[in-house]
Write a protein that holds these residues in place. Structure first.
Motif, mmCIF file in Angstrom:
data_model
loop_
_atom_site.group_PDB
_atom_site.id
_atom_site.type_symbol
_atom_site.label_atom_id
_atom_site.label_comp_id
_atom_site.label_asym_id
_atom_site.label_seq_id
_atom_site.Cartn_x
_atom_site.Cartn_y
_atom_site.Cartn_z
ATOM 1 N N TYR A 1 40.678 0.110 27.225
ATOM 2 C CA TYR A 1 41.305 0.859 26.137
ATOM 3 C C TYR A 1 42.350 -0.003 25.416
ATOM 4 O O TYR A 1 42.263 -0.223 24.207
ATOM 5 C CB TYR A 1 42.019 2.104 26.683
ATOM 6 C CG TYR A 1 41.110 3.156 27.265
ATOM 7 C CD1 TYR A 1 40.861 4.320 26.566
ATOM 8 C CD2 TYR A 1 40.517 2.992 28.505
ATOM 9 C CE1 TYR A 1 40.045 5.312 27.097
ATOM 10 C CE2 TYR A 1 39.698 3.971 29.041
ATOM 11 C CZ TYR A 1 39.461 5.125 28.336
ATOM 12 O OH TYR A 1 38.652 6.088 28.856
ATOM 13 N N THR B 1 37.653 2.722 20.016
ATOM 14 C CA THR B 1 38.090 4.111 19.822
ATOM 15 C C THR B 1 39.604 4.213 19.739
ATOM 16 O O THR B 1 40.141 4.912 18.869
ATOM 17 C CB THR B 1 37.538 4.999 20.956
ATOM 18 O OG1 THR B 1 36.115 4.883 20.945
ATOM 19 C CG2 THR B 1 37.922 6.447 20.763
ATOM 20 N N GLU C 1 35.736 1.928 24.229
ATOM 21 C CA GLU C 1 37.104 2.458 24.295
ATOM 22 C C GLU C 1 38.107 1.668 23.459
ATOM 23 O O GLU C 1 39.002 2.256 22.866
ATOM 24 C CB GLU C 1 37.575 2.554 25.749
ATOM 25 C CG GLU C 1 36.796 3.576 26.569
ATOM 26 C CD GLU C 1 36.872 5.006 26.028
ATOM 27 O OE1 GLU C 1 37.738 5.291 25.175
ATOM 28 O OE2 GLU C 1 36.037 5.834 26.448
HETATM 29 ZN ZN ZN Z 1 37.698 7.398 25.044
#
Ligand code: ZN
Length: 770
Positions: free
Chosen positions: A380, A316, A313
């Motif tokens: 993230y 990404t 994540e």
């Molecule tokens: Zn994702």
């Protein structure tokens, strides 16, 4: 020195399988959907090499019924182990007559009502209402509840797949064709089990680019096509210029029915996306940049376990923002990063004490925790911030050469954080001293915010704050002629969201918009596009601002709009606000649109009753049925759309007192189950209780007579004394107090957290104090 394990990649603690004993070459998976029974049956075959001469194959499963197992065509006995947090082990003995290392393992199984990977929707809960709908979500460890498998991101292999269904179907592979109602797919790129996906229902497709199509219900096809077609190919090309050529051939998107409030899932070849992304102004398609970036980070290069989820994540989010930067400039990239930084601060604050456990970059799941518990914004945002920081230290031009190198090195593989760091140091041998300035220990293992905040370009967010400030000051001084439509002419939808949120937040301070109605009217006439916006995020905030300022013109507009949206995120606070300013109007609109909000819930309720035959039970056992009728069905009790963090202590109190009453039967059931569990796990205590109960019952049956045994005669009081002599020390040994404390503690935690997190239903808005 960086703390690290002896062997990389680390073993995945979230699988019960013995995947380390095998090399998995390929998987064949055939699914069959039964909409009437709401189950999916599967036949799965793995081609493997037994590299350690293991005598058993152990696979993951969860709530599956396994019918048969065979190895190299020989039917084989198998055993399904007791259920634990991570599911149930399926152990298959390899017959001694099979000496060859190459094995074909085949299993047939069926899902159950408890399946956590599948969502079956009745026709009423779809947008078109034509037929039922099915979709899957296997990340992180739900593939094991769809079919038995080595359910770990550490095992990747190509798949041949098919699904038999009465409705059009898609799977996470390249479509090979349809014969009758069998839809076949091939996934030649090695993928982990969590990327297996299926969806079936009234689905059609339309092109949105030279190598992309959108799939959705026919009703929404034109709107979805419009939303994506302008950007899709640009996104693909921008991503390719950062990393390398897109390897999966086609990139399609499936837009799920409106009643789905979940986010997107990067299933290879066909991303599943939330319908809220369709805003009409193409402003939310950034989500697609994220899902597309997963084609490299996550899908091609995969974390070896959920402990290293940030590799999926964090990378990404980093790539997603680089794509946005390529298309709209560096300021847009940083605007998104600043919003992300704020999200991270909020989500770590919201974690409270559990931030100590869940806000580090590299998790420790070796205690067998469910990886879903570790899920948060942290991998993230903290992950992408680390990459941003490394990029700043090395310099963007040089770091850009590392990106394709990293993805080439690990493509088709699964890795851990230490392999990433080795790869980084290996690529920049002359930058060792620079990289050594990174406090890896803190970045990877310490909870809380990142140790370094990058120097973001704040120009876009400053524009929002400056304009909001100007409205604040000029409203106070009545200088409203200073504004014009040019103020927001170049705002993106996200900038408008930040701007409007800032204006709304003023009302929580000493400034009250209801004393500046002229300002709100001026704003409406100079910023006319806000009233016409098709972007729900923008329009909702615009209504909230106007209604907060008691601008009556907007009451009915908000009421009508609430009838057109299904998301709890807007509906509930919308009615709360309207109820505050105009209760009769709030009630009027709620009554008008009530049936829409309850449609999904109702259909779920009725199908649940049919399935469990509660009506029949009621006739048979009146006692049980009266308790059961108090029990709220699991679909309602576990309605995750209604789970949210309470905004403040008052709201938490309100929810707790409401939920304790409303779900009382469910909570009693939970405490009963916990009590049984406490007793079952404390055999000695259970034994003492049974002994005393049995003893007292037996002695009372004597009716005051003596008990005559071959070796003596005992009167009642002697028997009671004997019983006590045996029971009292045993009771001490069984430590009933700690069992009691555990029971009280676990009941408070379970019931308390449910009661705090579950929102009250919309209609309770009208029972609250105005
Ligand atoms: Zn994702």
């Amino acid at each position: 020195m960086l703390r690290r394990p002896n062997v990389s990649p680390e073993r995945d603690p979230s699988t019960l399988s013995n995947y380390g004993d095998f090399v998995v070459h390929s998987t064949r998976l055939d699914l069959q959907v039964d909409f009437d029974k709401a189950v999916v049956s599967s036949a799965v075959s793995f081609e493997v090499t037994n590299k350690t001469h293991a005598h058993h194959i152990v696979l993951d499963s969860s709530y599956l019924v396994i019918h048969t197992a065979s190895i190299n065509g020989i039917s084989t006995p198998f055993e399904v182990g007791e259920r634990q947090t991570l599911g149930s082990k399926v152990t298959i003995a390899i017959p001694p007559e099979i000496q060859a290392p190459h094995l074909t393992i085949t299993l047939q199984s069926e899902t159950t009502a408890e399946c956590t990977a599948l969502q079956f929707l009745p026709a009423e809960a779809t947008d078109g209402g034509v037929g039922p709908y099915l979709f899957s979500q296997c990340q992180a460890i739900h593939a094991r509840s769809l079919f038995p498998c080595f359910d770990t991101p550490a095992v990747k292999c190509p798949y041949e797949m098919s699904v038999t269904s009465p409705y059009p179907s898609v799977m996470s592979g390249r479509p090979l064709g349809v014969s009758g109602n069998v839809y076949r797919f091939s996934q030649p790129v090695p993928i982990p089990s969590y990327l297996v996906a299926v969806a079936s229902g009234d689905i059609q497709s339309a092109p949105i680019g030279p190598r992309s199509s959108v799939y959705c219900e026919p009703l929404k096809l034109a709107v979805c096509q419009h939303e994506f077609s302008a950007d899709m190919e640009h996104f693909l090309q921008a991503a390719e210029s950062l990393v390398f050529k897109y390897e999966w051939e086609r990139y399609d998107a499936l837009v799920l029915p409106s009643s789905f409030p979940y986010g997107g899932m990067e299933n290879p070849n066909i991303t599943f996306v939330t319908p809220t992304l369709i805003s009409g102004d193409r402003e939310n398609v950034d989500v697609i940049a994220h899902e597309l970036a997963h084609s490299w980070s996550g899908n091609l290069v995969t974390n070896c376990s959920w402990e290293h989820f940030w590799l999926n994540e964090g990378w990404t989010v980093y790539l997603e923002r680089r794509i946005l930067g390529k298309l709209h400039g560096a300021a847009t990239r940083d605007f998104s990063a600043i919003i992300g930084w704020t999200d991270l601060e909020n989500s770590i604050a919201a974690m409270g004490p559990s931030a100590e456990r869940w806000s580090m970059l590299v998790h420790n799941l070796r205690d067998g925790s469910d990886p879903d518990d570790a899920f948060s914004t942290v991998p993230y945002e903290k992950g992408s911030t680390l990459l941003y920081h490394i990029e700043t230290l090395i310099g963007q031009n040089r770091f850009d050469k590392f990106i394709p190198h990293y993805f080439h090195t690990f493509r088709y593989k699964s890795l851990d954080t230490y392999q990433f760091i080795d790869c980084l140091y290996g690529f920049f041998p002359d930058c060792k001293s620079i990289l050594d300035t990174i406090d890896w220990e803190t970045w990877l293992y310490k909870p809380g915010m990142p140790p370094v905040k990058p120097d973001f370009d704040t120009s876009m967010v400053d524009q929002c704050y400056t304009l909001a400030d100007k409205w604040y000051h000029h409203s106070l001084r009545n200088k409203l002629h200073k504004f014009s439509s040019a103020d927001i002419q170049f705002f993106t939808a996200n900038q408008s969201v930040v701007f409007l949120d800032t204006l709304i937040a003023f009302d929580k301070l000493d400034f009250k918009w209801k004393h500046h109605l002229d300002a709100l009217n001026t704003m409406a006439s100079v910023y006319q596009e806000y009233s016409k916006s098709t972007n729900a995020e923008v329009l909702f905030r615009w209504y909230v601002l106007q209604v907060t300022g008691h601008n009556q013109e907007y009451y009915a507009q908000l009421g009508e709009w609430l009838g057109t949206v299904g998301r709890m995120k807007f509906v509930r606070p919308g009615y709360v606000l309207l109820n505050k300013v105009d209760r009769p109007m709030a009630l009027y609109y709620f009554k008008k649109y009530q049936s829409r909000y309850h449609a999904i819930c109702k259909s779920m309720l009725s199908s649940f009753r049919d399935r469990l035959g509660i009506e029949r039970l009621r006739g048979d056992v009146s006692n049980i049925s009266s308790t059961l009728s108090q029990l709220r069905p699991p679909q309602e009790f576990f309605d995750f759309r209604r789970v949210s963090k309470p905004a403040n202590f008052g709201e938490a109190q309100g929810r707790i007192s409401y939920n304790l009453g409303y779900y009382s039967a469910n909570y009693v059931a939970i405490v009963a189950i916990l009590s049984v569990y406490a007793l079952v796990t404390n055999f000695l205590l259970m034994f003492v209780i049974l002994l005393v109960a049995g003893g007292v019952f037996g002695i009372s049956r004597l009716g005051g007579n003596d008990l005559v045994l071959p070796f003596g005669r005992f009167n009642s009081s002697q028997l009671y004394t004997g019983l006590m002599i045996v029971a009292i020390p045993l009771t001490f040994l069984a430590s009933p107090i700690s069992t009691m404390m555990w029971l009280i503690g676990s009941s408070i935690v379970t019931v308390g957290s449910h009661a705090t997190l579950m929102e009250k239903p919309i209609e309770t808005v009208f029972e609250e104090e105005v």
